[in-house]
Design a protein around this motif. Sequence first.
Motif, PDB file in Angstrom:
ATOM      1  N   LEU A 169       0.817  -1.023  -0.214  1.00 42.12           N
ATOM      2  CA  LEU A 169       0.372  -0.008  -0.084  1.00 42.12           C
ATOM      3  C   LEU A 169       0.372   1.434   0.158  1.00 42.12           C
ATOM      4  CD1 LEU A 169      -2.620  -1.128   2.324  1.00 42.12           C
ATOM      5  CD2 LEU A 169      -2.674  -1.628  -0.147  1.00 42.12           C
ATOM      6  N   ALA A 170       1.995   0.958   0.584  1.00 40.26           N
ATOM      7  CA  ALA A 170       2.739   2.457   0.717  1.00 40.26           C
ATOM      8  C   ALA A 170       3.219   2.542  -0.514  1.00 40.26           C
ATOM      9  CB  ALA A 170       3.792   2.337   1.507  1.00 40.26           C
ATOM     10  N   GLY A 171       3.660   1.389  -1.698  1.00 48.03           N
ATOM     11  CA  GLY A 171       4.228   2.032  -3.016  1.00 48.03           C
ATOM     12  C   GLY A 171       3.173   2.291  -3.460  1.00 48.03           C
ATOM     13  N   GLN A 172       1.680   1.857  -4.205  1.00 48.28           N
ATOM     14  CA  GLN A 172       0.475   2.372  -4.369  1.00 48.28           C
ATOM     15  C   GLN A 172       0.561   3.765  -3.662  1.00 48.28           C
ATOM     16  OE1 GLN A 172      -3.239   0.615  -3.852  1.00 48.28           O
ATOM     17  NE2 GLN A 172      -1.756  -1.727  -4.363  1.00 48.28           N
ATOM     18  N   ILE A 173       0.726   4.607  -2.723  1.00 54.98           N
ATOM     19  CA  ILE A 173       0.402   5.489  -2.227  1.00 54.98           C
ATOM     20  C   ILE A 173       1.985   6.647  -2.833  1.00 54.98           C
ATOM     21  CG2 ILE A 173       0.340   7.219  -0.330  1.00 54.98           C
ATOM     22  CD1 ILE A 173      -1.034   5.394   1.428  1.00 54.98           C
ATOM     23  N   VAL A 174       3.063   6.181  -2.835  1.00 62.03           N
ATOM     24  CA  VAL A 174       4.016   6.242  -2.997  1.00 62.03           C
ATOM     25  C   VAL A 174       4.120   6.829  -4.819  1.00 62.03           C
ATOM     26  CG1 VAL A 174       6.347   6.203  -4.090  1.00 62.03           C
ATOM     27  CG2 VAL A 174       5.756   5.837  -1.914  1.00 62.03           C
ATOM     28  N   ASN A 175       3.123   6.254  -5.433  1.00 66.03           N
ATOM     29  CA  ASN A 175       3.097   6.602  -7.064  1.00 66.03           C
ATOM     30  C   ASN A 175       1.948   7.369  -7.419  1.00 66.03           C
ATOM     31  OD1 ASN A 175       3.695   4.636  -7.652  1.00 66.03           O
ATOM     32  ND2 ASN A 175       2.847   2.334  -7.512  1.00 66.03           N
ATOM     33  N   ARG A 176       0.561   7.503  -6.085  1.00 68.79           N
ATOM     34  CA  ARG A 176      -0.631   8.426  -6.695  1.00 68.79           C
ATOM     35  C   ARG A 176      -0.165   9.882  -5.963  1.00 68.79           C
ATOM     36  NH1 ARG A 176      -6.408   6.360  -5.422  1.00 68.79           N
ATOM     37  NH2 ARG A 176      -6.064   3.988  -5.683  1.00 68.79           N
ATOM     38  N   VAL A 177       0.695  10.024  -5.012  1.00 70.38           N
ATOM     39  CA  VAL A 177       1.701  11.399  -4.773  1.00 70.38           C
ATOM     40  C   VAL A 177       2.617  12.184  -6.147  1.00 70.38           C
ATOM     41  CG1 VAL A 177       3.314  12.175  -2.830  1.00 70.38           C
ATOM     42  CG2 VAL A 177       1.414  10.469  -2.447  1.00 70.38           C
ATOM     43  N   ARG A 178       3.426  10.906  -6.559  1.00 73.38           N
ATOM     44  CA  ARG A 178       3.717  11.192  -7.632  1.00 73.38           C
ATOM     45  C   ARG A 178       2.732  12.088  -8.881  1.00 73.38           C
ATOM     46  NH1 ARG A 178       5.630   6.410  -9.180  1.00 73.38           N
ATOM     47  NH2 ARG A 178       6.843   6.768  -8.290  1.00 73.38           N
ATOM     48  N   VAL A 179       1.716  11.822  -9.157  1.00 73.84           N
ATOM     49  CA  VAL A 179       0.864  11.820 -10.071  1.00 73.84           C
ATOM     50  C   VAL A 179      -0.015  13.329  -9.432  1.00 73.84           C
ATOM     51  CG1 VAL A 179      -1.251  11.696 -11.321  1.00 73.84           C
ATOM     52  CG2 VAL A 179       0.640   9.580 -11.206  1.00 73.84           C
ATOM     53  N   ALA A 180       0.011  13.345  -8.476  1.00 73.25           N
ATOM     54  CA  ALA A 180      -1.153  14.109  -7.753  1.00 73.25           C
ATOM     55  C   ALA A 180      -0.110  15.669  -7.652  1.00 73.25           C
ATOM     56  CB  ALA A 180      -2.137  13.847  -6.584  1.00 73.25           C
ATOM     57  N   LEU A 181       0.640  15.272  -6.737  1.00 75.38           N
ATOM     58  CA  LEU A 181       2.081  16.555  -6.545  1.00 75.38           C
ATOM     59  C   LEU A 181       3.340  16.430  -6.647  1.00 75.38           C
ATOM     60  CD1 LEU A 181       1.104  16.076  -2.895  1.00 75.38           C
ATOM     61  CD2 LEU A 181       0.089  17.565  -4.353  1.00 75.38           C
ATOM     62  N   GLN A 182       3.159  15.977  -7.598  1.00 72.88           N
ATOM     63  CA  GLN A 182       4.964  15.914  -9.050  1.00 72.88           C
ATOM     64  C   GLN A 182       5.617  15.724  -7.364  1.00 72.88           C
ATOM     65  OE1 GLN A 182       1.705  18.622 -10.335  1.00 72.88           O
ATOM     66  NE2 GLN A 182       1.757  16.360 -11.155  1.00 72.88           N
ATOM     67  N   VAL A 183       5.915  14.934  -6.648  1.00 72.26           N
ATOM     68  CA  VAL A 183       7.088  14.786  -5.851  1.00 72.26           C
ATOM     69  C   VAL A 183       7.220  13.968  -5.716  1.00 72.26           C
ATOM     70  CG1 VAL A 183       7.409  14.792  -3.062  1.00 72.26           C
ATOM     71  CG2 VAL A 183       6.473  16.821  -4.916  1.00 72.26           C
ATOM     72  N   GLU A 184       8.737  12.965  -5.527  1.00 69.94           N
ATOM     73  CA  GLU A 184       8.934  11.798  -5.764  1.00 69.94           C
ATOM     74  C   GLU A 184       9.209  11.246  -4.169  1.00 69.94           C
ATOM     75  OE1 GLU A 184       9.004   8.043  -6.683  1.00 69.94           O
ATOM     76  OE2 GLU A 184       8.693   9.160  -8.470  1.00 69.94           O
ATOM     77  N   LEU A 185       8.794  10.141  -3.427  1.00 73.25           N
ATOM     78  CA  LEU A 185       8.824  10.119  -2.057  1.00 73.25           C
ATOM     79  C   LEU A 185       9.769   8.736  -2.538  1.00 73.25           C
ATOM     80  CD1 LEU A 185       5.321  10.763  -0.233  1.00 73.25           C
ATOM     81  CD2 LEU A 185       7.615  11.944  -0.430  1.00 73.25           C
ATOM     82  N   SER A 186      10.888   8.588  -0.883  1.00 74.32           N
ATOM     83  CA  SER A 186      11.034   7.080  -0.222  1.00 74.32           C
ATOM     84  C   SER A 186      10.213   6.548   0.573  1.00 74.32           C
ATOM     85  CB  SER A 186      11.959   7.423  -0.119  1.00 74.32           C
ATOM     86  OG  SER A 186      13.012   6.147   0.269  1.00 74.32           O
ATOM     87  N   PHE A 187      10.328   5.225  -0.044  1.00 76.43           N
ATOM     88  CA  PHE A 187       8.943   4.045   0.896  1.00 76.43           C
ATOM     89  C   PHE A 187      10.037   4.408   2.510  1.00 76.43           C
ATOM     90  CE2 PHE A 187      12.562   1.157   1.293  1.00 76.43           C
ATOM     91  CZ  PHE A 187      12.820   0.659   2.485  1.00 76.43           C
ATOM     92  N   LEU A 188      10.344   5.076   2.931  1.00 78.72           N
ATOM     93  CA  LEU A 188      11.719   5.272   3.651  1.00 78.72           C
ATOM     94  C   LEU A 188      10.644   5.950   4.361  1.00 78.72           C
ATOM     95  CD1 LEU A 188      15.077   5.140   3.633  1.00 78.72           C
ATOM     96  CD2 LEU A 188      13.633   3.356   4.514  1.00 78.72           C
ATOM     97  N   VAL A 189       9.803   7.350   3.994  1.00 78.18           N
ATOM     98  CA  VAL A 189       9.363   8.366   4.319  1.00 78.18           C
ATOM     99  C   VAL A 189       8.231   7.553   5.573  1.00 78.18           C
ATOM    100  CG1 VAL A 189       7.860   8.138   3.191  1.00 78.18           C
ATOM    101  CG2 VAL A 189       8.096  10.843   3.959  1.00 78.18           C
ATOM    102  N   PHE A 190       7.687   6.021   5.018  1.00 77.41           N
ATOM    103  CA  PHE A 190       6.257   5.803   5.848  1.00 77.41           C
ATOM    104  C   PHE A 190       7.176   4.965   7.268  1.00 77.41           C
ATOM    105  CE2 PHE A 190       4.431   5.746   1.575  1.00 77.41           C
ATOM    106  CZ  PHE A 190       3.323   5.914   2.123  1.00 77.41           C
ATOM    107  N   PHE A 191       8.327   4.785   7.017  1.00 78.78           N
ATOM    108  CA  PHE A 191       8.742   4.198   8.457  1.00 78.78           C
ATOM    109  C   PHE A 191       9.385   5.584   9.810  1.00 78.78           C
ATOM    110  CE2 PHE A 191       9.448   1.294   5.674  1.00 78.78           C
ATOM    111  CZ  PHE A 191       8.162  -0.348   5.763  1.00 78.78           C
TER     112      PHE A 191
END
Length: 641
Positions: free
Chosen positions: A574-596
């Motif tokens: 689910l973290a990967g899916q949120i990262v993908n949606r944030v990339r599209v919606a906010l044009q920001v690339e998050l690392s999965f580490l942000v969830f930890f």
Amino acid sequence: MAQAVKTLSIPSLLKQRAKISPDAIALSAPDRSGLTYQQLHGQTMAIVSQLRALGIQRNDRVAVALPNGPEAAMAFLSISGGATYAPLNPGYRAAEYEFYLTDLAAKALILQPGIAEPARAVAHKLSIPVLELSPSLSMPAGIFKLLETAQGESGHAATDHATTEPSEAQLDMAQPEDVALILHTSGTTSRPKMVPLSHRNLCTSAENVKGTLALTECDHCLNVMPLFHIHGLIGALLSSMSAGGSVVCTPGFYSPKFLSWLSDSQANWYSAVPTMHQQILARTAETPVAKGTVRFIRSSSAPLPPQVMSSLEQAFDAPVIEAYGMTEAAHQMTCNPLPPAQRKPGSVGIAAGPEVQIMDEAGSLLPAQTVGEVVIRGENVTQGYENNPTANASAFTNGWFRTGDLGLLDADGYLFLKGRIKEIINRGGEKISPREIDEVLLDHAAVEQVVTFAAPHTLLGEDVAVAIVVKAGEQVTENAIKEFAASKLADFKVPRVVLFLDEIPKGPTGKRQRIGLADKLGLTASDPEAERPPYAAPRTSTEETLCRIWAEVLGITPVGIYDNFFQLGGDSILAGQIVNRVRVALQVELSFLVFFQQPTIANMAIVITQKQAEAVDVDEMASLLAELESLSEEEAQQLIE
């Protein structure tokens, strides 16, 4: 009732099923039409024909890094029919792919465009041909072609080998003693061990699972397990093929969709690991399951808490059958029987295929009610690790395979597990070598000593923890350690707990011990059941966007800005899916580490705002430089003056 089909190779099994029930559905997927056994058999022949055209023969290793779905299921069933199938986790990093592809001596690598792309670059570096799997979405689930690609290309076929209708003799299909599947299993050393499993091993194990669960042509399995692990490949897929049933191949485990998949597909059983069962159970509170739709639920790969088992049975009005398996046994070793036979709380059941005994250190078998090492033997058990005589010498005693698990058999033959002899970390069914993580972290410039060990976790059973001694004069943060690990290891191997110590605790002999280290350091299980904080509404547009994305992905409304991602049922998928949606919606690339590191919307919004500010600064600087470069010498001089 199921017609008896006892074969010792996968292609023979599929051929017989195609004769018995050619029009029965074998594979399907959400929103996809089903594939019949006759079509499945034909596709297997076509794929083996393509392999032969590429020069790939029986027992040649074909590495595969595919996402879950009907194509991954078909890839296993078809490629193993003519070569050795070697599935790899699509989430591995480049260094991991380089190790596995080299260790396998792979003759080819199969990818799907956009998935596991680091493997493509590694394959080109190692001069391993890359084949792209091209799904035919307009065709029944699982139909695909293999397309050669030129080095450096992606998504463009260089060659499409057309096939005719060759005979099985011409194709030289796999035989019972050929290696159908080769998997790596984590060892007590950093180097994973290769486990070759023959068609005889796999078909025997599938038959064992079929018999234990009384599977027939009328059973429909919803598969959510990864098809690069033995659990999904045998416990769900091949056991169903052996029975002539069907498998609904999902894109993987996604808890918000699980109950609708189950209902829409009319599946009547599924197999999963305890972490999945717990997330599914949480969903049933809001979406009750229709009584009588599920015949049974299967659990394996990690211990299932008794209270979760009881709640699942109440929610689904169906028995939960807990099994015990491992890669070296081609999955199942013991299993609790179906009702009305007795299921004992805390037990992983009775022998369900291979012989099961308890052995002492000297190699003597022990009587009932005596704790010792669980040992097994049977036709489903591997003949030994590949190219590893040292591991084989310690793993086999008088023909018995030592599992590394402590347990006892009661007077009725029910097995009760009591712990681990080996140091492997079992993170929700993912087996992790602690020494592999040690070796990675020792490459960090600030790390003097490190010991990786298992920390208790309420949902996962165990999680990855590290104790670190920092070099004199150096400084390093917890986040820096996690980021360093994440750059070299798959997500599930990244430590969730990082402890900095002046000295790592040692055992009585002065040796650093992993087993029991969590207790010595006072680590207790994290509690995902902790009370949620009071609802706090979003304050900014970024927080509003994140609340919407989290609610859609997690299937929970409302989501507050201080809610913890993991307490809401979040996981790496689910973290990967949120990262993908944030990339599209906010044009920001998050690392999965942000969830930890920042598992709340409030903290995540801060990270996003910082990244957006950095991007603006870079853009403004680039614009300013471009403007300066366009000035004439006279205009530039005027600016200076």
